[in-house]
Design a protein around this motif. Structure first.
Motif, PDB file in Angstrom:
ATOM      1  N   LYS A 145      34.440  61.745 -37.321  1.00  0.00           N
ATOM      2  CA  LYS A 145      35.197  61.126 -36.231  1.00  0.00           C
ATOM      3  C   LYS A 145      34.800  59.673 -36.017  1.00  0.00           C
ATOM      4  O   LYS A 145      35.637  58.810 -35.749  1.00  0.00           O
ATOM      5  CB  LYS A 145      34.969  61.914 -34.930  1.00  0.00           C
ATOM      6  N   LEU A 146      33.501  59.407 -36.127  1.00  0.00           N
ATOM      7  CA  LEU A 146      32.991  58.066 -35.825  1.00  0.00           C
ATOM      8  C   LEU A 146      32.699  57.242 -37.078  1.00  0.00           C
ATOM      9  O   LEU A 146      32.178  56.130 -36.973  1.00  0.00           O
ATOM     10  CB  LEU A 146      31.715  58.177 -34.983  1.00  0.00           C
ATOM     11  N   ASN A 147      33.025  57.792 -38.241  1.00  0.00           N
ATOM     12  CA  ASN A 147      32.807  57.080 -39.499  1.00  0.00           C
ATOM     13  C   ASN A 147      31.351  56.613 -39.631  1.00  0.00           C
ATOM     14  O   ASN A 147      31.072  55.442 -39.882  1.00  0.00           O
ATOM     15  CB  ASN A 147      33.757  55.873 -39.609  1.00  0.00           C
ATOM     16  N   LEU A 148      30.433  57.551 -39.467  1.00  0.00           N
ATOM     17  CA  LEU A 148      29.009  57.217 -39.533  1.00  0.00           C
ATOM     18  C   LEU A 148      28.531  56.973 -40.961  1.00  0.00           C
ATOM     19  O   LEU A 148      27.498  56.333 -41.169  1.00  0.00           O
ATOM     20  CB  LEU A 148      28.167  58.336 -38.905  1.00  0.00           C
ATOM     21  N   ILE A 149      29.261  57.524 -41.927  1.00  0.00           N
ATOM     22  CA  ILE A 149      28.912  57.316 -43.342  1.00  0.00           C
ATOM     23  C   ILE A 149      29.926  56.327 -43.930  1.00  0.00           C
ATOM     24  O   ILE A 149      31.054  56.703 -44.249  1.00  0.00           O
ATOM     25  CB  ILE A 149      28.948  58.635 -44.142  1.00  0.00           C
ATOM     26  N   PRO A 150      29.562  55.047 -44.035  1.00  0.00           N
ATOM     27  CA  PRO A 150      30.520  54.031 -44.515  1.00  0.00           C
ATOM     28  C   PRO A 150      30.957  54.294 -45.944  1.00  0.00           C
ATOM     29  O   PRO A 150      30.171  54.757 -46.776  1.00  0.00           O
ATOM     30  CB  PRO A 150      29.728  52.724 -44.420  1.00  0.00           C
TER      31      PRO A 150
END
Length: 582
Positions: free
Chosen positions: A455-460
């Motif tokens: 959801k938060l795009n923590l893994i670019p």
């Protein structure tokens, strides 16, 4: 990467007064025991005391000798004993034992206990039970905030996570309501305040740090803003205590840098310093005099600090090479991304079997558990058994603490069943279904962390290699592999100016109550105050999170002030939960 602030960035308040107030209060308490006195100090108060009132200041106020509070008889010959301690039962037992020992020996002395940050009725009850309450005067040194740097305040409560881990939002709201009438009409000074429990984001705290300040903390342990560098760093037979803050010009330039960039910077700095020294050649007497009086002292200080940080980098490199740091980081990244979980589990098992480090093994098990939303029962039992066999059964209570804190948990039966697995199980026998369940369970599965991460795009997702020299986002603090969850939440709220659109994330985080006040609607709020952001971490924050938010501040024009119960890292987090003390 000193992160020069944009010209329109707001100025930070001067927090040095907090240190002066704490020092003045302590001096007042000490002077209530006039004459020479010996001071007994609890271990975790020694570093804060040194930052607030050093030995020379204490001597000026008739403190004769300093002792560490230890579980052994006092050797003091002073007629007055003062104890600076945390409000803990064991400390009261210690004081009572000294007083009763003096009574048995027919000796009369004056005793004063100074509690920090406050005294508890339970402690006074212990003194009463031991029959010494009337012999001891009690007071409290209520210093609550210690400035460690221009933008970092600490409560210096390292035991907070273990002893007082609870949500303080209700207290915050109560205080806000009580002060509403007093502050009505006053111009706001801070645009945003974030109050974060550590359990919102355990993952970030469990990851190995790779920014310079974080690595120094992981390797040498920064205590109350200073670090003791041993002979391996100083290249001498003596240790050196170094204060790490913005006043150290060399450190200020590299503290937020990814470690891979630090050697290059220090090499260039060394060349620049040498060039400045070389300017002496060809100077006439007047120029040399000006150089010596105005520049030489500063250059020597900078050269000394440069040597220290080069030594620290070399020591870090040696230790990390010995530990096979790259393989460790690779495993952590795999856990964060949800790939090769079975291989990562095997790596952890090997780590345990080789008895590399009980704390490191625990950390990796907890990271696996949280990223996978708990371990499947078979893996949990296997890892726990191997750990206890390798490091000893005395660690059994540690597993109980970790389970209660949600750091190392076992999945409930059925948690790992996927829709596909359920359909398959209907077509086969129970025995076969069990085997299929084990097979599915070994795969990376959805969990709260996985869903939040997506959801938060923590893994670019980056095409090619992530440029650590010119980072594009906060993920640089973990080599481009992961954006700290706590920092991403703050970034999203600041961008949206509300929690709107984050409902699903908040549900996954189990956040029951949130508040947002849009200060932009306040006519009295200046544009400068709107860009001043106060971030409070309950249970500790890491230097990686501080570096990430400093980066965000530089990019977006915000200035962050950090308040934490204590600066933490993965080792401190595990040690707080461990029942076996080093």
């Amino acid at each position: 990467m000193a992160f020069p602030h944009r010209l329109d960035a707001p100025e930070l308040p001067d927090f040095s007064m907090l240190k002066r107030l704490a020092r003045d209060q302590l001096i007042y308490l000490l002077e209530q025991l006039p004459g020479k006195k010996d001071l007994f100090i609890e271990a975790d108060l020694m570093s804060p005391l040194d930052r607030i009132a050093n030995v020379s200041i204490l001597k000026q106020h008739e403190v004769d000798k300093l002792y560490k509070v230890e579980n052994k008889p006092a050797i003091s010959s002073s007629e007055q004993l003062c104890f600076l301690v945390r409000p803990r039962i064991k400390n009261m037992r210690y004081v009572a034992s000294l007083v009763n020992a003096d009574k048995s020996a027919g000796r009369t002395r004056k005793y004063k206990v100074i509690f920090s940050p406050q005294k508890f009725h339970a402690c006074e009850m212990v003194l009463e039970e031991e029959g010494v309450y009337g012999d001891v005067s009690c007071d409290e040194w209520a210093f609550s905030l210690l400035p460690l740097d221009v933008d970092l305040l600490s409560m210096e409560l390292p035991e907070f996570f273990r002893d007082y881990f609870l949500m303080s939002y209700e207290l915050w709201r109560t205080l806000e309501e009580e002060e509403d009438c007093e502050t009505k009409g006053r111009r706001p000074e801070v645009g945003h305040i974030f109050l974060l429990d550590r359990d919102v984001d355990f993952v970030t705290a469990l990851c190995s740090q790779v920014v310079y300040e974080g690595l120094v903390d992981d390797t040498f342990r920064i205590k109350c803003g200073s670090v003791d560098f041993g002979p391996e760093v100083t290249s001498s037979d003596r240790s050196l205590k170094v204060l790490l803050n913005a006043e150290d010009k060399v450190f200020h330039e590299i503290r937020n840098e990814h470690f891979s960039n630090v050697f290059g910077f220090l090499s260039q700095k060394a060349r620049n310093l040498q060039a400045q020294y070389d300017r002496r050649r060809g100077m006439d007497i007047k120029q040399m005099k000006n150089f010596v009086s105005q520049e030489l002292k500063g250059l020597k200080q900078e050269h000394r600090l440069l040597s220290v940080h080069i030594g620290a980098c070399e020591s870090i490199m040696k230790k990390k090479t010995k530990q096979d740091f790259q393989e460790l980081i690779k495993t952590e990244h795999a856990l964060l991304e949800g790939f090769n979980i079975r291989e990562s589990t095997s790596y952890i098992e090997e780590h345990i079997d080789r008895q590399v480090s009980p704390i490191e093994s625990l950390r990796l098990m907890c990271l696996l558990s949280i990223t996978e939303n708990g371990l499947i029962p078979k893996d949990y039992r296997s890892l726990k058994t191997q750990y206890l066999q390798s490091y000893g059964p005395e660690h059994l209570l540690t597993f109980s603490n970790l389970r209660r804190a949600g750091l190392l948990t076992e999945q409930a039966p059925g948690d790992t069943l996927t829709a596909v697995e359920s359909k398959v199980s209907k077509l086969v026998t129970d025995k076969a279904a069990g085997k299929i369940t084990d097979a599915f369970s070994s795969l990376a599965k959805r969990s709260n962390f996985r869903a939040i991460s997506k959801k938060l795009n923590l893994i670019p997702r980056v095409d090619g290699e992530y440029d650590l020299k010119v980072p594009r986002d906060m993920a640089y603090v973990f080599s481009g592999a992961y954006v700290p969850l706590s920092c991403r939440i703050i970034e999203q709220v600041l961008e949206r100016r509300s929690w709107q659109g984050l409902d699903e994330v908040l549900r996954l985080l189990n956040c029951s109550e949130l508040a947002f006040t849009d200060m932009a609607k306040d006519d009295k709020a200046s544009s400068e105050c709107l860009r001043l952001v106060f971030v409070v971490f309950l249970g500790g924050c890491t230097f990686s999170e501080i570096s990430a938010l400093r980066f965000l501040g530089r990019e977006k024009g915000f200035r962050f002030i950090f308040l934490t119960t204590a600066v933490t890292n993965s080792a401190r987090l595990m040690e707080a939960m461990s029942e076996v003390k080093a």
